[in-house]
Design a protein around this motif. Structure first.
Motif, PDB file in Angstrom:
ATOM      1  N   ARG A  87       0.837  -1.212   0.000  1.00 34.48           N
ATOM      2  CA  ARG A  87       0.000   0.000   0.000  1.00 34.48           C
ATOM      3  C   ARG A  87       0.865   1.252   0.000  1.00 34.48           C
ATOM      4  O   ARG A  87       0.569   2.231  -0.710  1.00 34.48           O
ATOM      5  CB  ARG A  87      -0.927  -0.006   1.213  1.00 34.48           C
ATOM      6  CG  ARG A  87      -2.119  -0.934   1.085  1.00 34.48           C
ATOM      7  CD  ARG A  87      -2.945  -0.947   2.365  1.00 34.48           C
ATOM      8  NE  ARG A  87      -4.195  -1.683   2.186  1.00 34.48           N
ATOM      9  CZ  ARG A  87      -5.053  -1.929   3.166  1.00 34.48           C
ATOM     10  NH1 ARG A  87      -4.805  -1.503   4.402  1.00 34.48           N
ATOM     11  NH2 ARG A  87      -6.169  -2.601   2.933  1.00 34.48           N
ATOM     12  N   ASP A  88       1.926   1.232   0.796  1.00 35.12           N
ATOM     13  CA  ASP A  88       2.823   2.390   0.836  1.00 35.12           C
ATOM     14  C   ASP A  88       3.479   2.618  -0.521  1.00 35.12           C
ATOM     15  O   ASP A  88       3.612   3.749  -0.989  1.00 35.12           O
ATOM     16  CB  ASP A  88       3.899   2.187   1.911  1.00 35.12           C
ATOM     17  CG  ASP A  88       3.342   2.271   3.325  1.00 35.12           C
ATOM     18  OD1 ASP A  88       2.224   2.804   3.483  1.00 35.12           O
ATOM     19  OD2 ASP A  88       4.016   1.795   4.255  1.00 35.12           O
ATOM     20  N   GLU A  89       3.900   1.510  -1.149  1.00 30.12           N
ATOM     21  CA  GLU A  89       4.515   1.617  -2.470  1.00 30.12           C
ATOM     22  C   GLU A  89       3.507   2.125  -3.490  1.00 30.12           C
ATOM     23  O   GLU A  89       3.844   2.929  -4.378  1.00 30.12           O
ATOM     24  CB  GLU A  89       5.061   0.248  -2.892  1.00 30.12           C
ATOM     25  CG  GLU A  89       5.756   0.233  -4.247  1.00 30.12           C
ATOM     26  CD  GLU A  89       7.016   1.068  -4.278  1.00 30.12           C
ATOM     27  OE1 GLU A  89       7.403   1.515  -5.382  1.00 30.12           O
ATOM     28  OE2 GLU A  89       7.618   1.270  -3.195  1.00 30.12           O
ATOM     29  N   ALA A  90       2.263   1.680  -3.356  1.00 27.68           N
ATOM     30  CA  ALA A  90       1.227   2.106  -4.298  1.00 27.68           C
ATOM     31  C   ALA A  90       0.969   3.609  -4.197  1.00 27.68           C
ATOM     32  O   ALA A  90       0.693   4.261  -5.204  1.00 27.68           O
ATOM     33  CB  ALA A  90      -0.064   1.329  -4.043  1.00 27.68           C
ATOM     34  N   LYS A  91       1.064   4.143  -2.994  1.00 21.73           N
ATOM     35  CA  LYS A  91       0.868   5.585  -2.826  1.00 21.73           C
ATOM     36  C   LYS A  91       1.914   6.371  -3.607  1.00 21.73           C
ATOM     37  O   LYS A  91       1.636   7.402  -4.197  1.00 21.73           O
ATOM     38  CB  LYS A  91       0.940   5.951  -1.339  1.00 21.73           C
ATOM     39  CG  LYS A  91      -0.244   5.464  -0.522  1.00 21.73           C
ATOM     40  CD  LYS A  91      -0.058   5.825   0.942  1.00 21.73           C
ATOM     41  CE  LYS A  91      -1.211   5.287   1.780  1.00 21.73           C
ATOM     42  NZ  LYS A  91      -1.009   5.581   3.233  1.00 21.73           N
TER      43      LYS A  91
END
Length: 252
Positions: A89-93
């Protein structure tokens, strides 16, 4: 109609998505019925595909009866899945600003039985508490229960369980069409979906789906080449399965 394809490698997962699969189950050791995959595979797959991923939570293939050490391992594995989901999720942000991509939905596949062939509710409750909001499939341990209908009623009491993977108690789902129809009817008002798996092919799917009312299908060999589980996933085979699912018609 939902098609879930088993993937054991990153390439498998990408081929399944390219062929039109709706969901991936990540596992290793398919010859042993599927075991928990590496966390590297889980993370890289989640960073590569956009369709939902179910991660197998199964510490060994000896049985579906688990001791304290096994349960502690499964709890740790579920925590690892949740941690990977947060990293993804952090990478997707970071990526969204560039390509607008969203991370895939995460889930797990698990199962636990007592020596008497019933759902081990004590273990199940602990695993579901650890899973939190992860999407949960109760896998084909279900087919080894002493009474499929009673086991389904038990699972229906747990809001965290979203579906049951079953071949209707036989090695091949087409051979259990009557039993699977009964389970689908039993769960008409339940939140727990019946997902059929085992022995399904593009040729058998249209009639099978019509006769059973099943809306979710799980495949391993049928999405691969002539050597079955020894071959990688083929996008063309996945497309053939999706076409067959689209050919299903309700009888007049």
């Amino acid at each position: 109609m939902i098609l879930e394809v088993i993937a054991t490698t990153l390439t498998d997962a990408a081929k399944a998505e390219a062929g039109g699969a709706d969901r991936i189950e990540l596992a290793t050791a398919l010859a042993e019925g599927g075991l928990t995959p590496s966390w590297g595979l889980v993370e890289r797959t989640a960073l590569t595909v956009s369709i939902p991923i179910q991660v197998m939570i199964r510490p060994h293939s000896r049985s579906f009866v688990y001791d304290v050490a096994d349960v502690l391992t499964m709890l740790a594995d579920i925590r690892a899945v949740r941690a990977i989901r947060e990293r993804v999720r952090d990478e997707a942000k970071k990526r969204r600003a560039a390509d607008g991509g969203e991370p895939p939905a995460f889930g797990i596949a698990l199962g636990c039985l007592t020596r008497a062939g019933r759902i081990d509710e004590t273990v199940l409750q602990r695993l579901l508490e650890e899973a939190g909001d992860l999407d949960v499939t109760f896998h084909r341990a279900f087919d080894e229960t002493a009474d499929l209908e009673e086991a389904y009623k038990t699972l229906s009491r747990y809001p965290g369980v979203r579906r049951v993977l079953t071949s209707g108690g036989k090695p091949s789902a087409p051979d259990s069409a009557v039993q699977l129809r009964r389970l689908v009817e039993l769960g008409a008002d339940s939140h727990v979906q019946i997902m059929a798996g085992g022995g399904l092919t593009p040729e058998t799917l249209p009639v099978f789906l019509r006769d059973t009312g099943v809306r979710e299908v799980h495949v391993g060999k049928a999405a691969r080449g002539a050597r079955g589980l020894a071959d990688p996933v083929l996008s063309g085979r996945v497309r053939a399965l999706k076409r067959a699912m689209g050919e299903t018609r309700t009888p007049p």
